[in-house]
Enzyme design. Structure first.
Site, PDB file in Angstrom:
ATOM      1  N   TYR A 213       5.827 -10.574   6.630  1.00  0.00           N
ATOM      2  CA  TYR A 213       6.047  -9.226   6.868  1.00  0.00           C
ATOM      3  C   TYR A 213       6.734  -8.766   8.126  1.00  0.00           C
ATOM      4  CZ  TYR A 213       2.687  -8.178   2.998  1.00  0.00           C
ATOM      5  OH  TYR A 213       2.458  -8.338   1.727  1.00  0.00           O
TER       6      TYR A 213
ATOM      7  N   ASP B 284       0.888  -1.114  -0.024  1.00  0.00           N
ATOM      8  CA  ASP B 284       0.010  -0.158   0.182  1.00  0.00           C
ATOM      9  C   ASP B 284       0.907   1.242   0.047  1.00  0.00           C
ATOM     10  OD1 ASP B 284      -2.202   1.355   0.111  1.00  0.00           O
ATOM     11  OD2 ASP B 284      -2.324   1.356   2.382  1.00  0.00           O
TER      12      ASP B 284
END
Length: 400
Positions: free
Chosen positions: A172, A117
């Site tokens: 992540y 994002d």
């Protein structure tokens, strides 16, 4: 004799004509008419590349996402610059793909492993595509990229390989200042806070609750409790030991999962922060996996990094077939670490110091009502999301 004179005269006329043509061409160049020759040179270069067969490869990418509207290219929206905009431009300029492939990325079978994002970084992003394998390909691509985007490795893969579909799991990390875990009633709420052993254990106890297959419909948007795709499998999640940078103590949360939905990781971390700080009870986490709609806060995007992607099944089948290498990057680990130290960590730390994104977000936690199904913040947050054109989250790899 007459025949010889005629032949000599014809030869002299031909030489004069060629000389005149050359002079005319030189005159045109002096007047700025050089484009035709340059175009011919370009076509010659492209023709030379066309003699090479296109090959399916994967590229190991690292980038700092600050200033970009995510990874995925938005055709027709040039004002919202993405990482792929710069990558495709570099592939064309370096001579790896023809120019028309930039207009239609399907022509090069392009696929990214995970979308990231707005503002989110990556240390181990993988993209698959077909290119001309030119000499010194990595250097030539990197020469056309800004310093905060690097191609760190390249491997040949099978012709049908798709980096998104063949990915078994993604890891992540989320780097945050530890004052995010300072209890609202008893601890200092600023950079002087230091995370103690008991609080770190509490954080890890809560993070471990996410492991396994859960219904995460409350941790994303536009998915109901009955939607099968809201169930996700989390393999690992924990917070590492804290460290101090620029006078601020930070910690890194690592999470490995099969796949993640829009906003999922940031909401998972946001809820843990709310519980540790004393705004929500632990029972909220259990409720969030049920059918009830629960208000789960979403932590800031700053600090979220795609660390690596995993291809265990592919490696078992093709990694030792004698034709392809396993998709592992042990030789590139040092380059990854250097890039993070030079471009990712400083960006996170400096942005936090300047913009205070975590402090500002923590101020919104009292607005959430963890005992009701809808809060005022959800409504305003939805409006902000629409105005900010957030089409995907930092870990949105399957909402196409």
């Amino acid at each position: 004799m007459a025949e010889d004179l005629r032949t000599a005269a014809a030869g002299q006329a031909k030489r004069l004509k060629c000389s005149s043509s050359n002079q005319e061409a030189e005159k045109k160049e002096e007047n700025g008419h050089q484009a035709k020759r340059f175009k011919g040179d370009q076509e010659d270069g492209e023709d030379q590349n066309k003699k090479l067969q296109k090959r399916k490869i994967v590229l190991l990418m690292a980038y700092s996402g600050k200033g970009y509207y995510g990874m995925q290219r938005n055709m027709g929206s040039s004002q919202f610059k993405t990482i792929e905009d710069d990558l495709v431009s570099a592939l064309i300029r370096s001579g790896c793909i023809p120019e028309n492939h930039g207009e239609d990325m399907k022509k090069m079978s392009f696929q990214r492993c995970a979308r990231t994002d707005k503002g989110v970084s990556a240390a181990g992003q993988i993209v698959s595509l077909k290119v001309w394998l030119i000499n010194n390909i990595l250097q030539k691509i990197n020469d056309c990229l800004p310093a905060h985007i690097r191609i760190l490795g390249l491997k040949r893969v099978t012709g049908g390989f798709n980096s998104k579909n063949k990915c078994d799991a993604r890891t992540y990390s989320y780097m945050l200042p530890t004052f995010a875990f300072a209890h609202k009633d008893t601890d200092p709420q600023d950079e002087t806070y230091r995370l103690n052993k008991e609080t770190l254990e509490k954080v890890n106890q809560l993070l471990a609750c996410y492991k396994g297959t859960r219904n995460f419909h409350n941790f994303t948007s536009q998915k109901g409790p009955k939607d099968p795709s809201a169930k996700r499998y989390i393999m690992e999640m924990s917070c590492e030991e804290p460290f101090v940078r620029e006078g601020i103590e930070f910690a890194v949360i690592k999470v490995k999962g099969q796949s993640f939905m829009m906003h999922q990781i940031r909401k998972m971390i946001g809820l843990v922060i709310a519980i540790v700080k004393g705004y929500a009870s632990e029972s909220v986490m259990e409720r969030s996996w049920g059918e009830e709609k629960v208000d789960v806060p979403r932590a800031p995007g700053l600090g979220l990094v795609l660390e690596r992607v995993h291809f265990e099944k592919y490696n078992r089948r093709f990694g030792n077939d004698g034709l392809h290498e396993p998709l592992e990057w042990l030789d590139e680990e040092e380059k990854i670490a250097v890039f993070k130290e030079q471009h990712i960590y400083p960006t996170i730390i400096n942005t936090e110091k300047e913009e205070k994104s975590m402090l500002s977000w923590l101020d919104t936690l009292p607005i959430h009502d963890f005992n009701s199904t809808v809060s005022k913040l959800q409504v305003s947050d939805g409006n902000a999301k629409n105005s900010d054109l957030e089409a995907s989250d930092g870990c949105d790899d399957d909402s196409d």
